[in-house]
Write an enzyme that holds these catalytic residues in place. Structure first.
Site, PDB file in Angstrom:
ATOM      1  N   GLN A  32      -7.696  -4.941   9.294  1.00  0.00           N
ATOM      2  CA  GLN A  32      -6.679  -4.431  10.214  1.00  0.00           C
ATOM      3  C   GLN A  32      -7.187  -3.231  11.018  1.00  0.00           C
ATOM      4  OE1 GLN A  32      -2.410  -4.636   8.857  1.00  0.00           O
ATOM      5  NE2 GLN A  32      -3.354  -4.816   6.837  1.00  0.00           N
ATOM      6  N   LYS A  54       0.814  -1.218   0.000  1.00  0.00           N
ATOM      7  CA  LYS A  54       0.000   0.000   0.000  1.00  0.00           C
ATOM      8  C   LYS A  54       0.850   1.271   0.000  1.00  0.00           C
ATOM      9  CE  LYS A  54      -0.642   0.225   5.011  1.00  0.00           C
ATOM     10  NZ  LYS A  54       0.136   1.450   5.200  1.00  0.00           N
ATOM     11  N   THR A  55       1.987   1.251   0.722  1.00  0.00           N
ATOM     12  CA  THR A  55       2.856   2.428   0.731  1.00  0.00           C
ATOM     13  C   THR A  55       3.412   2.684  -0.661  1.00  0.00           C
ATOM     14  OG1 THR A  55       3.473   1.940   3.024  1.00  0.00           O
ATOM     15  CG2 THR A  55       4.872   3.484   1.822  1.00  0.00           C
ATOM     16  N   ARG A  59       2.345 -10.052  10.784  1.00  0.00           N
ATOM     17  CA  ARG A  59       3.636  -9.381  11.002  1.00  0.00           C
ATOM     18  C   ARG A  59       4.788 -10.333  10.668  1.00  0.00           C
ATOM     19  NH1 ARG A  59       2.012  -5.349   9.725  1.00  0.00           N
ATOM     20  NH2 ARG A  59       0.126  -6.549   9.384  1.00  0.00           N
ATOM     21  N   ASP A  92      -3.861   7.308   4.014  1.00  0.00           N
ATOM     22  CA  ASP A  92      -3.367   5.969   4.352  1.00  0.00           C
ATOM     23  C   ASP A  92      -4.116   5.446   5.585  1.00  0.00           C
ATOM     24  OD1 ASP A  92      -1.820   3.697   4.360  1.00  0.00           O
ATOM     25  OD2 ASP A  92      -0.024   4.662   5.161  1.00  0.00           O
ATOM     26  N   GLU A  93      -4.144   4.129   5.755  1.00  0.00           N
ATOM     27  CA  GLU A  93      -4.745   3.482   6.933  1.00  0.00           C
ATOM     28  C   GLU A  93      -6.167   3.992   7.182  1.00  0.00           C
ATOM     29  OE1 GLU A  93      -3.273   1.027   8.053  1.00  0.00           O
ATOM     30  OE2 GLU A  93      -1.102   1.294   8.163  1.00  0.00           O
TER      31      GLU A  93
END
Length: 762
Positions: free
Chosen positions: A251, A33-34, A601, A220-221
């Protein structure tokens, strides 16, 4: 630019190239996504669709913002520096520094941290003569923060709690708290967003200016946005309509902070004609790890269908181990880390141990310290909360903004200079009467008549005035050195030859190092900018991922990070999922999303641990494995773990059905005593005499279990309604026993032994 886009997969490229209106990018964990956000910025600027300053990109951490800016600079050069890129709070600070004056604040406002807020709330509660125990800072802060995130000032909050005595008192505190902040020309963290929205609502010309300015907005997020953040970006994007949000509802783990998962679930309703692009290819983890995550999260109802996959190897199977207690659990982890380091040539920085609650950190630290295994604990005592750091920061804050009474009161007698509490209280009252700050009051020496320590106060005043003159001539780091020397703080630490004083001095040197790093990276180098940078920093922003140490952190703190090997510890019912969430579907779904975050993670190896018996919060309980473990298929575990799981299942198969207790039968057959026509003895159609007679008849029957001695703590039992569970506590009551039982699906229940049929599992 076409060559650059070749680095993207088809879905990433589709998201980057779409420029015609609202866009929702559903980005699964590790799906890049980044990269999408960074390349979209580069694409917009290289295509000259917009100027750099017409792009607003919002992230949730300074670390993410820094990473995104560095990547954008690598792609398109220095023009990326002109993009408005930062966290929600830093972007709002930037707007307020320019525009806040119509709201009655000065542009040089200070930002109060949690300790400052505690101090103000304690003072306010004292002024109002309220019970300090009943109105603790933590409770009051929670209520005020929640109100601000719902866009409720003290007046609106008061209107919403009419009839609730305790919250009406909170409204009094909120009102005086906000007045105090304004007198100090200070904002708290929540004010940064609330006042920005308030500014836009009250002054439409300012809103129009920023709506016209930002032609493209990227967020973002997005799954972590709350009500006020949604309102802010909706207002800013309403003119051009070009809003791109990236997130993953799986998330969304910050509901307790006010994050609203419906923002992402309802994006297409809020922004008509929105395009949706799903990023499902994971570049981080092995397929076994992704399969485990997929199987866990599919049990949630509030989700958007997507399935993570990868071109990476299938990878190692998941390891699962049950230990006797929390000490054995951590000892096992330490030994396992050493074993993996030796066999697989890994280093300590490859490992993370993730836990659900901070209370678990004590045993983790104790065992890691004893073993000599290097570790770093994220979320312990925050660096900027340490006394010496807070003291030096207060000097800087007062120099920057002399209206800050909280900063002044902290350091006017630190180090000791003979100015006692009585003198400070007198100055505080006099300043309030005159409607000025304490520092403005002491500028006139005649206001100090009758105060024994007047001479010392004047020396303090003159010293601060000298620092104010020096701040425009010195770098922040040099100003800090001057303060430590001239204030006597350095001499105070040197005069006490103890380990604590040595550590405090080292912390101050590290703080000066922080300022020097800031000076290298900042174009402005102003004291105001430095104070902003440390006010907006978080623990994760300071995480040094290159340090040779095992990372210990909560699962909430781990979001956005990745490690080669991850241990999920304490995977037990009542701990994870937490006791509070077990009986509420919505909260349990957030716990499951947190588990999904923890699993994803891990890049190469995932290890899960729990215990049979755990002591936590001063109480020892017998534990049941977390439901999340059973949601992962057996074939994803290694052979040793499968044996462990199979053994537990064979024990569970011995559970037999049983009857309801007499009391439960009576309650479940309650409808027999409800008639269509009301009886004369009440208005609800209940034959009270028949019902009471039934209770009497049933309650005088012989107890279901006449041998209560058969129960022991740790015993596995089954109840027909509540299912399988383990006895955690037994408490005598008359000729009966109270049984505290943790049921796998129904959570904690307290039952009376004589009247509750329980099947003992051998």
């Amino acid at each position: 630019m076409e060559e650059i886009l070749q680095d993207l997969n088809n879905k990433q490229r589709e998201a980057v190239e779409y420029l015609d209106g609202p866009l929702l990018v559903l980005a699964g964990a590790g799906s890049g996504k980044t990269r999408v956000l960074t390349y979209k910025i580069a694409y917009l600027l290289n295509k000259e669709v917009v100027k750099p300053w017409e792009v607003l990109a919002i992230t949730f951490t300074n670390k993410a913002a820094k990473e995104m800016k560095e990547r954008a600079i690598n792609l398109i050069g220095e023009k990326a520096n002109e993009v408005w890129l930062g966290t929600f709070h830093s972007v709002c600070v930037r707007i307020l520094r320019r525009e806040i004056e119509p709201l009655g604040y000065g542009k040089d406002f200070n930002i109060f941290d949690e300790l400052d807020k505690d101090k103000v709330i304690k003072e306010v509660v004292k002024k109002l003569n309220f019970d300090e125990k009943q109105y603790s800072p933590s409770y009051v802060k929670y209520e005020i923060s929640k109100a601000k995130n719902e866009m409720k000032d003290s007046k609106k909050y008061r209107e919403s709690v009419i009839g609730d005595y305790r919250r009406e008192k909170i409204a009094d505190i909120y009102e005086l708290y906000q007045m105090t902040l304004k007198q100090n020309n200070a904002l708290d963290f929540d004010d940064l967003l609330m006042l920005t929205v308030e500014l836009f609502v009250k002054f439409p010309d300012i809103l129009i200016r920023y709506q016209s300015k930002f032609k493209y907005i990227l967020v973002d997020e997005y799954q972590d946005t709350n009500k006020i953040q949604f309102l802010l970006i909706s207002m800013l994007s309403s003119v051009h309509g070009n809003i791109c949000v990236v997130g993953d509802e799986s998330q969304s783990i910050y509901g307790f902070r006010g994050a609203d998962i419906s923002n992402i679930l309802n994006f297409e309703n809020e922004f008509p004609n929105a395009k949706v692009v799903k990023l499902e290819e994971n570049y981080r983890s092995t397929q076994n790890i992704l399969n485990a995550a997929n199987h866990v999260i599919k049990n949630n109802k509030s989700k958007i269908d997507k399935k993570l996959w990868t071109q990476n190897d299938e990878g190692k199977k998941i390891e699962y181990k049950t230990l006797n207690n929390e000490y054995e659990e951590v000892e096992y982890i330490v030994d396992k880390i050493d074993e993996i380091c030796k066999d697989e040539k890994m280093t300590y920085s490859d490992f993370a141990v993730l836990f659900r609650t901070n209370a678990q950190a004590r045993v983790l630290e104790e065992v890691f310290m004893r073993s000599g295994t290097p570790y770093k604990l994220i979320g312990g005592l925050k660096f900027y909360s340490r006394k010496e750091i807070k003291d030096l920061t207060s000097y800087l804050k007062l120099i920057q903004n002399t209206n800050d009474n909280i900063a002044l009161k902290r350091i006017i007698n630190e180090p000791k200079r003979g100015i006692g509490d009585t003198a400070i209280d007198r100055l505080d009252r006099l300043a309030e009467q005159k409607g000025v700050s304490i520092f403005e009051l002491i500028q006139d020496s005649s206001n100090l008549e009758g105060i024994r320590s007047a001479g010392n106060i004047i020396m303090f005043r003159d010293m601060i005035n000298n620092f104010k003159k020096a701040k425009d001539e010195l770098l922040v780091s040099d100003l800090m050195k001057l303060i430590l020397k001239e204030s006597g703080y350095e001499d105070m630490l040197n005069a006490e030859p103890s380990k604590e004083s040595e550590m405090r001095f080292e912390n101050l040197m590290e703080f000066i190092g922080v300022a020097m790093e800031f000076e290298k990276e900042s174009a402005d180098n102003s004291l105001q900018d430095f104070l902003e940078s440390i006010a907006l920093v978080s623990d994760v922003d300071k995480l040094d991922e290159s340090a040779e140490a095992v990372t210990l952190m909560t699962m909430h703190s781990a979001k956005g990070l990745e490690f080669n090997v991850v241990f999920l510890v304490g995977m037990e019912e009542g701990l994870f999922p937490s006791k509070k969430s077990i009986e509420e579907d919505e909260k349990c779904e957030e716990e499951r999303r947190l588990c999904y975050v923890g699993i994803t993670r891990a890049k190469k190896k995932l290890c899960i641990t729990n215990v049979s018996k755990r002591t936590l919060f001063g109480s020892t309980t017998y534990a049941i494995p977390s439901r999340f473990i059973s949601e992962i298929p057996e074939e994803l575990f290694d052979e040793a773990s499968k044996d462990n799981i199979s053994l537990k299942k064979r024990k569970q198969e011995k559970f037999l059905d049983n009857e309801y207790s007499q009391v439960e039968k009576m309650i479940n057959n309650f409808d027999r005593y409800i008639e269509v026509k009301p009886k004369s003895n009440n208005s609800f159609g209940i034959n009270v005499n028949s019902f009471l007679s039934s209770i009497k008849t049933n309650s005088t029957k012989a107890p279901t279990n006449n041998n209560t001695n058969k129960y022991v703590v740790g015993m596995y039992v089954k109840h027909k309604k509540f299912g399988k569970g383990v006895i955690q506590k037994i408490e005598p009551e008359d000729d009966d026993l109270k049984l505290d039982i943790m049921f796998e699906q129904s959570g904690f229940k307290r039952l009376m032994a004589n009247y509750t049929p329980l099947e003992i599992v051998k």
